[in-house]
Scaffold this motif. Structure first.
Motif, PDB file in Angstrom:
ATOM      1  N   PRO A  93      -4.561   2.553 -12.001  1.00  0.00           N
ATOM      2  CA  PRO A  93      -5.618   1.582 -11.703  1.00  0.00           C
ATOM      3  C   PRO A  93      -6.109   1.755 -10.277  1.00  0.00           C
ATOM      4  CG  PRO A  93      -3.463   0.512 -11.695  1.00  0.00           C
ATOM      5  CD  PRO A  93      -3.242   1.918 -12.156  1.00  0.00           C
ATOM      6  N   ARG A  94      -7.421   1.600 -10.095  1.00  0.00           N
ATOM      7  CA  ARG A  94      -8.004   1.698  -8.767  1.00  0.00           C
ATOM      8  C   ARG A  94      -9.239   0.802  -8.710  1.00  0.00           C
ATOM      9  NH1 ARG A  94      -9.231   7.499  -6.129  1.00  0.00           N
ATOM     10  NH2 ARG A  94      -6.942   7.500  -6.086  1.00  0.00           N
ATOM     11  N   SER A  95      -9.140  -0.261  -7.893  1.00  0.00           N
ATOM     12  CA  SER A  95     -10.250  -1.209  -7.728  1.00  0.00           C
ATOM     13  C   SER A  95     -10.739  -1.729  -9.072  1.00  0.00           C
ATOM     14  CB  SER A  95     -11.411  -0.558  -6.961  1.00  0.00           C
ATOM     15  OG  SER A  95     -10.987  -0.162  -5.683  1.00  0.00           O
ATOM     16  N   HIS A  96      -9.814  -2.126  -9.918  1.00  0.00           N
ATOM     17  CA  HIS A  96     -10.109  -2.687 -11.238  1.00  0.00           C
ATOM     18  C   HIS A  96     -10.850  -1.714 -12.149  1.00  0.00           C
ATOM     19  CE1 HIS A  96      -9.140  -6.363  -8.995  1.00  0.00           C
ATOM     20  NE2 HIS A  96      -8.689  -6.772 -10.153  1.00  0.00           N
ATOM     21  N   ALA A  97     -10.702  -0.412 -11.865  1.00  0.00           N
ATOM     22  CA  ALA A  97     -11.157   0.634 -12.781  1.00  0.00           C
ATOM     23  C   ALA A  97      -9.934   1.493 -13.072  1.00  0.00           C
ATOM     24  CB  ALA A  97     -12.275   1.454 -12.154  1.00  0.00           C
ATOM     25  N   THR A 108       0.824  -1.208   0.000  1.00  0.00           N
ATOM     26  CA  THR A 108       0.000   0.000   0.000  1.00  0.00           C
ATOM     27  C   THR A 108       0.857   1.255   0.000  1.00  0.00           C
ATOM     28  OG1 THR A 108      -1.758  -1.159   1.200  1.00  0.00           O
ATOM     29  CG2 THR A 108      -1.805   1.257   1.236  1.00  0.00           C
ATOM     30  N   LYS A 133     -14.841 -11.978 -12.851  1.00  0.00           N
ATOM     31  CA  LYS A 133     -15.607 -11.129 -11.942  1.00  0.00           C
ATOM     32  C   LYS A 133     -16.354  -9.997 -12.636  1.00  0.00           C
ATOM     33  CE  LYS A 133     -12.478 -11.905  -8.036  1.00  0.00           C
ATOM     34  NZ  LYS A 133     -11.549 -11.271  -7.060  1.00  0.00           N
ATOM     35  N   ARG A 134     -16.049  -9.764 -13.929  1.00  0.00           N
ATOM     36  CA  ARG A 134     -16.635  -8.607 -14.586  1.00  0.00           C
ATOM     37  C   ARG A 134     -17.158  -8.931 -15.978  1.00  0.00           C
ATOM     38  NH1 ARG A 134     -12.815  -7.761 -11.424  1.00  0.00           N
ATOM     39  NH2 ARG A 134     -13.011  -6.177  -9.801  1.00  0.00           N
ATOM     40  N   GLU A 145      -4.031 -13.078 -14.413  1.00  0.00           N
ATOM     41  CA  GLU A 145      -4.636 -11.796 -14.030  1.00  0.00           C
ATOM     42  C   GLU A 145      -5.826 -11.468 -14.924  1.00  0.00           C
ATOM     43  OE1 GLU A 145      -0.978  -9.189 -12.127  1.00  0.00           O
ATOM     44  OE2 GLU A 145      -1.000  -9.515 -14.303  1.00  0.00           O
ATOM     45  N   TYR A 163      -9.824 -11.190 -13.837  1.00  0.00           N
ATOM     46  CA  TYR A 163     -10.609  -9.996 -14.175  1.00  0.00           C
ATOM     47  C   TYR A 163     -11.895 -10.383 -14.899  1.00  0.00           C
ATOM     48  CZ  TYR A 163     -11.791  -5.446 -16.233  1.00  0.00           C
ATOM     49  OH  TYR A 163     -12.443  -4.297 -16.614  1.00  0.00           O
ATOM     50  N   SER A 181     -13.438   7.867 -12.432  1.00  0.00           N
ATOM     51  CA  SER A 181     -13.057   6.471 -12.633  1.00  0.00           C
ATOM     52  C   SER A 181     -13.916   5.877 -13.742  1.00  0.00           C
ATOM     53  CB  SER A 181     -13.263   5.657 -11.346  1.00  0.00           C
ATOM     54  OG  SER A 181     -12.320   6.002 -10.366  1.00  0.00           O
TER      55      SER A 181
END
Length: 262
Positions: A115-119, A81, A168-169, A161, A165, A141
């Motif tokens: 990238p942030r939370s897969h966005a 982090t 889940k989407r 990876e 992805y 985003s």
């Protein structure tokens, strides 16, 4: 009424646990390692409460326990982090000057994305004088798969990876041009990796086009993307082959400078 009070109490308990967990991290970050008793005393918690929080944080890799010395210390999760924050700060600091130069060269809006939370999050934007507002703007985003910046990063992902992805989407059609098929997306990502830049040809929003290239760290891992965006009437398809290499070159300069800082 009783149910409402119970919900409020539950929320308060979760917030309190979160505050306590951050307090533990703060103390561990200032020391090389501490026993449970030492840590509980510093944060003002019963040992049982401190131990419960620590074991949860250990599961998430934010702390680690040395069973030989019985000392707790900061874990790899907290390091990841902190590294991500340092990387983002460096990208913004180094990228500022190169983004301004790129705006003057291409006369389109230039975006620094992470990238942030897969966005994909638009961290910084530099606009040309008289620029045209688009969906790609600072503080927004957008989905990874329908943006040039997001696809530039996805092209660097491993097969595992990508599989995670896709599992889940759903690739929802944002416009009639959005790539909604996984096999087609994999082919697109292969082409992006080969030519060095990605294209959003009205895939995220009608009337908007973007070109982007990935930003990498010192070991070549994707950490963000540099993109240009504009109205389709200003950013023509015929310009992609000229602008793409320019964006890719600017992205490489940012990546190189950030790797030297890190």
């Amino acid at each position: 009424m009783k149910e409402s009070k119970a919900i409020d109490a539950d929320r308060l308990g979760r917030v309190q646990s979160l505050v306590r967990a951050f307090g533990i991290l703060d103390e561990l970050g200032a020391a090389n390692g501490m026993t449970l008793s030492e840590l509980a005393h510093l944060v003002g918690l019963p040992k049982s409460t401190a131990h419960r929080l620590l074991t949860t944080m250990e599961t998430l890799e934010y702390v680690q326990f040395d069973r030989e010395t019985c000392h707790w210390s900061v874990g790899v999760g907290a390091f990841r982090t902190g590294s991500a924050f340092a990387q983002t700060s460096s990208l913004e600091k180094v990228g500022r000057g190169i983004m301004r130069s790129l705006v003057l060269e291409v006369n389109h809006s230039v975006n620094l994305c992470v990238p942030r939370s897969h966005a994909i999050f638009y961290l910084k934007q530099v606009e040309p004088r008289g620029g045209w507002p688009t969906a790609a703007r600072e503080g927004v985003s957008l989905p990874m798969y329908s943006t040039a910046a997001g696809k530039a990063i996805m092209a660097c992902w491993t097969e595992n990876e990508l599989d995670a992805y896709f599992e889940k989407r759903e690739l929802v059609q944002r416009t009639h041009r959005t790539i909604g098929n996984r096999d087609s997306m994999r082919r697109e990502l292969g082409m992006i990796l080969e030519r060095g830049y990605a294209i959003d040809d009205e895939e995220q929003a009608d009337g908007t086009r973007c070109v982007a290239s990935v930003l990498t760290d010192r070991i070549g891992q994707p950490r963000g993307a540099l993109s240009i965006s504009d109205a389709s009437s200003r950013l023509k398809q015929a310009h992609f082959s000229d602008i793409g290499p320019i964006v890719a070159s600017a992205a490489k300069r940012i990546s190189l400078q950030v790797s030297h800082i890190g």
